[in-house]
Enzyme design. Structure first.
Site, PDB file in Angstrom:
ATOM      1  N   GLY A 102      69.387  21.402 -21.244  1.00  0.00           N
ATOM      2  CA  GLY A 102      69.996  21.049 -22.526  1.00  0.00           C
ATOM      3  C   GLY A 102      71.490  20.799 -22.537  1.00  0.00           C
ATOM      4  N   SER A 115      79.834  33.709 -25.426  1.00  0.00           N
ATOM      5  CA  SER A 115      78.396  33.943 -25.319  1.00  0.00           C
ATOM      6  C   SER A 115      78.097  35.443 -25.315  1.00  0.00           C
ATOM      7  CB  SER A 115      77.847  33.280 -24.058  1.00  0.00           C
ATOM      8  OG  SER A 115      78.607  33.671 -22.950  1.00  0.00           O
ATOM      9  N   ARG A 119      73.950  25.260 -17.931  1.00  0.00           N
ATOM     10  CA  ARG A 119      75.067  24.347 -17.753  1.00  0.00           C
ATOM     11  C   ARG A 119      75.722  24.618 -16.404  1.00  0.00           C
ATOM     12  NH1 ARG A 119      79.187  25.326 -20.211  1.00  0.00           N
ATOM     13  NH2 ARG A 119      78.620  27.273 -21.234  1.00  0.00           N
ATOM     14  N   CYS A 147      77.549  37.378 -27.846  1.00  0.00           N
ATOM     15  CA  CYS A 147      78.092  38.139 -28.967  1.00  0.00           C
ATOM     16  C   CYS A 147      77.222  38.007 -30.213  1.00  0.00           C
ATOM     17  CB  CYS A 147      79.507  37.680 -29.296  1.00  0.00           C
ATOM     18  SG  CYS A 147      80.715  38.165 -28.046  1.00  0.00           S
TER      19      CYS A 147
HETATM   20  O1  TSX Z   1      73.985  39.852 -32.464  1.00  0.00           O
HETATM   21  C1  TSX Z   1      74.445  40.984 -32.455  1.00  0.00           C
HETATM   22  N1  TSX Z   1      75.278  41.371 -33.488  1.00  0.00           N
HETATM   23  C2  TSX Z   1      75.662  40.411 -34.548  1.00  0.00           C
HETATM   24  C3  TSX Z   1      74.660  40.358 -35.593  1.00  0.00           C
HETATM   25  C4  TSX Z   1      74.842  39.750 -36.740  1.00  0.00           C
HETATM   26  N2  TSX Z   1      74.140  41.835 -31.439  1.00  0.00           N
HETATM   27  C5  TSX Z   1      73.318  41.383 -30.305  1.00  0.00           C
HETATM   28  C6  TSX Z   1      74.221  40.841 -29.241  1.00  0.00           C
HETATM   29  C7  TSX Z   1      73.489  40.140 -28.162  1.00  0.00           C
HETATM   30  C8  TSX Z   1      73.341  38.687 -28.409  1.00  0.00           C
HETATM   31  C9  TSX Z   1      74.631  43.101 -31.462  1.00  0.00           C
HETATM   32  N3  TSX Z   1      74.503  44.091 -30.583  1.00  0.00           N
HETATM   33  C10 TSX Z   1      75.444  43.525 -32.501  1.00  0.00           C
HETATM   34  C11 TSX Z   1      75.762  42.655 -33.566  1.00  0.00           C
HETATM   35  O2  TSX Z   1      76.453  43.012 -34.505  1.00  0.00           O
HETATM   36  N4  TSX Z   1      75.807  44.806 -32.241  1.00  0.00           N
HETATM   37  C12 TSX Z   1      75.227  45.122 -31.066  1.00  0.00           C
HETATM   38  C13 TSX Z   1      75.360  46.428 -30.362  1.00  0.00           C
HETATM   39  C14 TSX Z   1      74.337  47.403 -30.896  1.00  0.00           C
HETATM   40  C15 TSX Z   1      73.049  47.354 -30.422  1.00  0.00           C
HETATM   41  C16 TSX Z   1      72.110  48.285 -30.940  1.00  0.00           C
HETATM   42  C17 TSX Z   1      72.498  49.193 -31.897  1.00  0.00           C
HETATM   43  C18 TSX Z   1      73.791  49.204 -32.359  1.00  0.00           C
HETATM   44  C19 TSX Z   1      74.700  48.313 -31.855  1.00  0.00           C
HETATM   45  N5  TSX Z   1      71.652  50.142 -32.456  1.00  0.00           N
HETATM   46  C20 TSX Z   1      70.485  50.586 -32.000  1.00  0.00           C
HETATM   47  O3  TSX Z   1      70.057  50.169 -30.959  1.00  0.00           O
HETATM   48  C21 TSX Z   1      69.758  51.560 -32.837  1.00  0.00           C
END
Ligand code: TSX
Ligand code: MN
Length: 639
Positions: free
Chosen positions: A253, A303, A107, A305
């Site tokens: 898109g 974005s 965008r 999250c």
């Molecule tokens: O989508 C995510 N969520 C929501 C899920 C329902 N992500 C990905 C974000 C990028 C789009 C997340 N990343 C979430 C989360 O709740 N938490 C995190 C951060 C995170 C990443 C890896 C680990 C823990 C927390 N653990 C290991 O890597 C082992």
């Protein structure tokens, strides 16, 4: 008028489908003759005028009125394959890869405008030189921009007339649109993302109004360019007063599928304000607890999250079930019983591909490998796709989104970071049984959230509706800054709507505040979540993903009025000790750090929010919100 010639029907395809036509059009300008739309409902007078006017302006070689049939889709796809716009992905059933011009991958906010007579109807009265909450263009300047771009822009190409419904056709919450576009990619994608085709044409013929959408990828100097676009002349403009959307120069898109951000959010929020409802950048999920009690939750996140991941959550706690109503947009209206009811106006998922895997979002993975158009992902030598974060690493040859050979150690991305899947929602294995219910699903809780490495607890609950609206207004999230300064910064993104407000954000806040003033309404509870808090050592304090159901469980308990589970703090209610179920987690949770509310952090946060309101909203900020900020400052000061 001498210039008005007739469209005559040619190549009437599919005798079995009475809506299918290919219309050939004379060079100059012409009239769509009802008589020539054999066997179909004629175009309504308003639609006919809309098509005629823009055929005269854009001068396409042909006009194709889309019926949404499978045969028509097959034809669109074969046209695109011939041109090189799409290539087949034989590893999967009916999946296709589009690679865009590398300049047309996202965008373009700087070229996206609302056009209103008064600038103040679009842009709040903040003191900043550059307002980031609204981009205004005068009606005169928009007219000029249109006249500099559209005349003759579709020469040599087909104009597709794409009738679509945002929301289940016939739902009292749905809205219709018609997009005129010279992009078969847009026509095929709209068939996935919206309810597109003959039934909508019929509804319009029966008198339903529609939003007028005009889209062109731009003047093509090379007739065989598989992805024509004009990035230097791109403009996306909205005239909310007349329900019109005009988009030029981009096929990407968000700029070209005009039902989504343009209609469902920008025009939608403006109609919603007028009509007393809400058009929001929110997912909708249903959650059933082990006792079988089901509630619906809407959630707004900026974005990066993981909104789609939450919308399709696989809960780690036994006995819980999450079902998906939508992953991006919620249209919500209080019903006669005072219940807030939500529909997902979309029909598909236009999701970011990188990061999507069987571990982060298995339900998305089970959705997207059939009947999907992928854009700017990498392809594999066995006819499949690949992107960053798709596990395991590929054991076949990979060609990146620019067409270059790719290896894991080559130092480049295989897929563009904003590459996408475009898939039908009904293929999601956990799609909610009520996802197409015309009256919508009842919403009991609204979550706001952000990516906040410091200071913001895993979850807190607002004290009341006014405070909840303030929490939405004060949303911030960590984002990768513009390419020049690569670092991460905490950006303001109120209601996750910053790029999508259709009108003055101060008036938007007034509208949200006004909703509780009608007696007899059951206002949803408002929460703020943060899956991304980090320890002083820089490690995530919460495992996230499927474990987030433990947070949703607390939300459900609070909806039930469980008072022992919450503790009052300066910023809102947080879970009391032991109120979040941590049984069976692999790693111990540092709940002290995860739920702490540091005074110095929050004093700074209050300052930042105040500065933002002054600079971006100014005198348009409702007093109620200014009071909420003062009250927060007082509460933090007396910690
Ligand atoms: O989508 C995510 N969520 C929501 C899920 C329902 N992500 C990905 C974000 C990028 C789009 C997340 N990343 C979430 C989360 O709740 N938490 C995190 C951060 C995170 C990443 C890896 C680990 C823990 C927390 N653990 C290991 O890597 C082992
Ligand atoms: Mn979105």
């Amino acid at each position: 008028m001498a210039k008005l010639l007739n469209i005559y029907s040619r190549g009437y395809v599919g005798a079995r489908n009475k809506f299918q036509h290919i219309l050939a059009v004379d060079r100059v300008a012409f009239r769509v003759c009802r008589r020539n739309l054999e066997g179909t409902a004629a175009l309504s007078p308003k639609l006919q005028t809309f098509v005629e006017k823009n055929v005269a302006l854009c001068q396409p070689e042909k006009v194709h009125i889309c019926d949404g049939s499978e045969a028509e889709n097959d034809k669109l796809i074969s046209v695109m394959v011939k041109l090189g716009t799409l290539e087949p992905l034989p590893k999967y059933k009916n999946c296709w890869l589009a690679l865009t011009d590398p300049r047309d991958v996202a965008r373009v906010e700087s070229r996206t405008y609302m056009s209103t007579d008064n600038k103040r109807d679009t842009v709040p009265a903040g003191s900043a030189a550059k307002n980031t909450l609204g981009n205004w263009i005068s009606p005169d300047d928009l007219n000029k921009a249109v006249q500099e771009r559209f005349p003759g822009c579709m020469k040599g190409r087909t104009m597709y007339v794409v009738p679509f419904s945002m929301g289940p056709i016939g739902s009292p919450l749905a809205k219709l649109g018609v997009e005129l576009t010279d992009s078969p990619y847009v026509a095929a994608s709209m068939r996935i993302m919206t309810r597109m085709g003959a039934p909508v044409l019929q509804a319009i013929q029966n008198g339903s109004d529609f939003v007028k959408c005009l889209h062109s990828v731009g003047r093509s100097t090379e007739p065989n360019n598989p992805w024509p676009c004009e990035p230097d002349r791109t403009i996306i403009a909205h005239k909310a007063a007349t329900n019109e959307i005009i988009s030029y120069g981009s096929g990407y898109g968000g700029n070209s599928l005009l039902g989504k951000k343009c209609l469902a959010l920008r025009i939608g929020s403006t109609i919603a304000k007028r009509e007393g409802w809400l058009a929001e950048h929110m997912l909708i999920l249903g959650i059933t607890n082990p006792k079988g009690v089901k509630k619906y939750i809407a959630a707004a996140f900026p974005s990066a999250c993981g909104k789609t991941n939450l919308a399709m959550l696989t809960p780690s706690l036994p006995g819980y079930k999450v079902e998906c109503v939508g992953d991006d947009i919620a249209w919500m209206k209080f019903d006669s019983q005072g219940r807030l009811r939500a529909i997902n106006p979309e029909n598909g998922f236009f999701g970011v591909a990188p990061g999507t895997s069987y571990s982060t979002n298995p339900n998305a993975m089970k959705t997207i490998f059939e009947n999907t158009v992928f854009t700017n992902v990498a392809k594999t030598s066995d006819g499949g796709v690949y992107w960053e974060g798709m596990e395991p690493n590929p054991n076949v040859q990979v060609t990146d989104w620019r067409g270059q050979p790719w290896t894991p150690d080559c130092g480049r991305n295989a897929a563009h970071p904003n590459s996408r899947f475009c898939s039908p929602a009904n293929q999601c294995p956990i799609i909610d049984p009520a996802w197409e219910s015309p009256e919508g699903v009842p919403i009991d809780a609204i979550l706001f959230g952000g990516r906040r490495p410091q200071g913001v607890p895993l979850i807190y609950e607002s004290f009341d509706w006014k405070h909840g609206v303030f929490v939405g207004a004060a949303m911030r999230s960590e984002a990768t800054a513009a390419a020049e300064h690569k670092g991460k910064v905490i950006m303001h993104d109120p209601f996750a709507m910053r790029p999508f407000f259709g009108y003055n954000f101060g008036n938007y806040l007034d509208h949200w505040l006004s909703l509780e003033k009608t007696p007899g309404r059951k206002m949803p509870k408002i929460f703020h979540v943060n899956w991304f808090r980090k320890s002083d050592q820089g490690k995530f304090l919460w495992p996230g993903f499927g474990e987030n159901v433990r947070v949703l469980e607390w939300v459900l308990n609070r909806l039930d009025g469980n008072e022992s589970m919450a503790e009052k703090t300066a910023i809102g209610y947080i879970p009391s000790d032991g109120a979040i179920n941590l049984d069976g987690l692999d790693e111990p949770i540092d709940t002290k750090q995860l739920f702490s509310v540091p005074k110095d952090f929050w004093l700074n946060e209050v300052e930042q929010i105040g500065k933002y309101f002054d600079e971006q909203v100014g005198s348009d900020l409702p007093n109620t919100i200014a009071e909420q900020l003062h009250q927060l400052r007082d509460r933090v000061n007396s910690m």
